[in-house]
Design a protein around this motif. Structure first.
Motif, PDB file in Angstrom:
ATOM      1  N   THR A 200       0.833  -1.203   0.000  1.00  0.00           N
ATOM      2  CA  THR A 200       0.000   0.000   0.000  1.00  0.00           C
ATOM      3  C   THR A 200       0.869   1.255   0.000  1.00  0.00           C
ATOM      4  OG1 THR A 200      -0.117   0.156   2.407  1.00  0.00           O
ATOM      5  CG2 THR A 200      -1.758  -1.251   1.306  1.00  0.00           C
ATOM      6  N   ASP A 201       0.261   2.384  -0.356  1.00  0.00           N
ATOM      7  CA  ASP A 201       0.977   3.659  -0.293  1.00  0.00           C
ATOM      8  C   ASP A 201       1.480   3.930   1.123  1.00  0.00           C
ATOM      9  OD1 ASP A 201       0.453   4.010  -2.967  1.00  0.00           O
ATOM     10  OD2 ASP A 201      -1.001   5.637  -2.704  1.00  0.00           O
ATOM     11  N   SER A 226       3.692   0.501 -12.221  1.00  0.00           N
ATOM     12  CA  SER A 226       3.447   1.784 -12.880  1.00  0.00           C
ATOM     13  C   SER A 226       4.768   2.543 -13.050  1.00  0.00           C
ATOM     14  CB  SER A 226       2.497   2.626 -12.023  1.00  0.00           C
ATOM     15  OG  SER A 226       1.262   1.980 -11.885  1.00  0.00           O
ATOM     16  N   ASP A 234      -5.409  -2.308  -8.535  1.00  0.00           N
ATOM     17  CA  ASP A 234      -5.897  -1.365  -7.531  1.00  0.00           C
ATOM     18  C   ASP A 234      -5.094  -0.064  -7.641  1.00  0.00           C
ATOM     19  OD1 ASP A 234      -7.663  -3.231  -6.651  1.00  0.00           O
ATOM     20  OD2 ASP A 234      -6.532  -3.801  -4.868  1.00  0.00           O
ATOM     21  N   ARG A 235      -5.589   0.986  -7.016  1.00  0.00           N
ATOM     22  CA  ARG A 235      -4.887   2.268  -7.066  1.00  0.00           C
ATOM     23  C   ARG A 235      -3.588   2.193  -6.278  1.00  0.00           C
ATOM     24  NH1 ARG A 235      -7.632   6.709  -8.763  1.00  0.00           N
ATOM     25  NH2 ARG A 235      -6.324   8.072  -7.481  1.00  0.00           N
ATOM     26  N   GLU A 236      -2.527   2.775  -6.844  1.00  0.00           N
ATOM     27  CA  GLU A 236      -1.265   2.921  -6.132  1.00  0.00           C
ATOM     28  C   GLU A 236      -0.531   4.116  -6.719  1.00  0.00           C
ATOM     29  OE1 GLU A 236       2.066   1.745  -7.613  1.00  0.00           O
ATOM     30  OE2 GLU A 236       1.010   1.770  -9.518  1.00  0.00           O
ATOM     31  N   THR A 237       0.332   4.720  -5.911  1.00  0.00           N
ATOM     32  CA  THR A 237       1.030   5.927  -6.316  1.00  0.00           C
ATOM     33  C   THR A 237       2.491   5.619  -6.604  1.00  0.00           C
ATOM     34  OG1 THR A 237      -0.422   7.224  -4.861  1.00  0.00           O
ATOM     35  CG2 THR A 237       1.591   8.298  -5.670  1.00  0.00           C
ATOM     36  N   ARG A 306      -3.365   1.301 -20.548  1.00  0.00           N
ATOM     37  CA  ARG A 306      -4.768   1.465 -20.141  1.00  0.00           C
ATOM     38  C   ARG A 306      -5.722   0.625 -20.981  1.00  0.00           C
ATOM     39  NH1 ARG A 306      -3.409   7.114 -19.979  1.00  0.00           N
ATOM     40  NH2 ARG A 306      -4.312   7.287 -22.071  1.00  0.00           N
TER      41      ARG A 306
END
Length: 425
Positions: A200-201, A226, A234-237, A306
């Motif tokens: 996780t972030d 990324s 899932d979202r991650e930075t 994408r």
């Protein structure tokens, strides 16, 4: 042959060698073996078509092909590619970097041998040996044998969080990590190979703080992550600063044969990697950067991620989980929540045989997986039963073969649980 101690270690029970030997056997099998083991990416038709067009353009551009294949580059890799990537990362992610923060290697794997041994190992002037800390075991199979001296790696057991629906997720045991001394760097893959876990972030922030407090780099291996190949569900930075080393690759975009690894680090580490590359292999290959420079410069790579690559693997992950979960509904199995990469990590608590024995039984039926016991580098002396209860399953091959292979896995796991213990009446 009287090999050295290092040579004997190379010839020992290496998970990396076993994995690549299986991949070679699959290539020679003419399609008769179901590859649910190796890390080869899918040949996604829409992506392959784009690469074919890029290669054709390279061949037709005056002098471009000759420049790519007919000349050595510098040991830090193709600078046109590095400049294009630096502009891309500044524009898309806001990273404050230049080409001087980028080194290329012959594949991401080739970066970790010099990285690990530059940052850890025996120190000068009688100082204690430093180690690479892997805070989230299980971890990437390819790290295990990279130490030029024994004992280069140490690791912490992951925490395990039950999620319901036969899913679970690993987490970082920060308290356990705090007790590990003599660290030269902290390293974690994101998404994780083998589990598909995405730290996780918040975990990344805490790992950055832990590395900073020790005065060592945090290495993030984003070979599947990324901004590309972007196999993250899932979202991650994405993050980088000068106290971090971020390792990327063109392989999981669908270009493993071009062997192009990317290391983003401070200028001192980049210069050290370039020196190591000059000694180990003179210079990195130039064909991968030649093919990919325009793809990155134009931003086309983001549309590819994408629209093509991420949806392909996310659909595969969902279908593979559903098939395993339905087939093993009556058994105490768990599947790591697939958050990225293209693997499922199947945990079989109380499995009556070892995962190595299960691997052999599956191989006899034409299905290749990877036994999970190889994915615990740094925990070799830890008698954690969990190490013997997991296997890695890839869902990147032809889907018909994947379905057939998953059904055979279901059958063999069911048989293993249903078989009475040895010596029973």
């Amino acid at each position: 042959m009287d090999f050295s101690a290092f040579g004997r270690r190379l010839l020992g029970d290496s998970g990396t060698w076993s994995l690549m030997d299986d991949l070679g056997g699959i290539a020679d099998s003419g399609g008769s073996i179901m590859n649910l083991g190796g890390g080869n990416p899918s040949l996604v038709p829409a992506a392959v078509a784009r690469y074919r067009r890029r290669m054709q353009a390279l061949l037709e551009r005056e002098g471009a092909f000759e420049q790519a294949v007919g000349f050595y580059g510098g040991p830090d890799g193709d600078r046109d590619f590095a400049r294009a990537l630096a502009r891309f990362l500044r524009r898309e992610l806001g990273w404050e970097i230049s080409e001087r923060n980028i080194a290329l290697t012959n594949g991401s794997q080739s970066a970790f041998l010099p990285l690990f041994n530059l940052l850890a190992g025996p120190m000068d002037a009688g100082r204690s040996m430093r180690r690479i800390l892997l805070p989230l075991a299980p971890e990437y199979i390819g790290y295990a044998d990279l130490g030029l001296t024994p004992g280069l790696l140490t690791a912490c057991r992951s925490t395990i969080h039950e999620l319901g629906g036969k899913l679970f997720k690993y987490g970082v045991d920060f308290e356990g990590m705090d007790g590990v001394k003599d660290i030269g760097a902290i390293c974690v893959s994101r998404p994780s190979n083998p589990t598909g876990n995405v730290v996780t972030d918040l975990e990344v922030d805490r790992l950055r703080a832990a590395a900073r407090s020790r005065g060592v780099p945090l290495i993030l291996d984003t070979a599947y992550g990324s901004p590309f190949p972007g196999i993250v569900f899932d979202r991650e930075t994405p993050v980088w600063d000068e106290q971090m080393v971020v390792c990327m690759s063109l392989s999981k975009l669908g270009l493993p044969g071009l062997r192009t690894g990317i290391v983003i680090a401070n200028e001192e580490i980049v210069a050290a990697l370039a020196a190591a590359t000059a000694i180990f292999c003179l210079s990195p290959g130039r064909l991968g950067p030649a093919l990919a420079t325009d793809l990155i410069e134009s931003g086309e790579v983001l549309a590819l991620v994408r629209e093509v690559i991420r949806p392909h693997y996310q659909d595969r992950a969902e279908r593979a989980v559903d098939r395993l979960r339905a087939g093993l509904e009556d058994y105490p199995i768990r599947i790591h929540k697939p958050e990225g990469a293209f693997f499922l990590w199947l945990w079989m608590p109380g499995l009556p045989m070892t995962n190595a024995a299960l691997y052999k039984r599956l191989k006899e039926r034409g299905v290749i997986v990877v036994s999970g016991h190889y994915f615990f580098p740094g925990l070799e002396e830890d008698d954690w039963r969990h190490k013997r209860e997991c296997i890695r399953i890839s869902y990147a091959d032809d889907w018909d073969r994947i379905e057939c292979g998953l059904d055979i896995i279901v059958d063999e796991v069911s048989r293993a649980y249903d078989r009475p213990p040895a010596g029973s009446p």
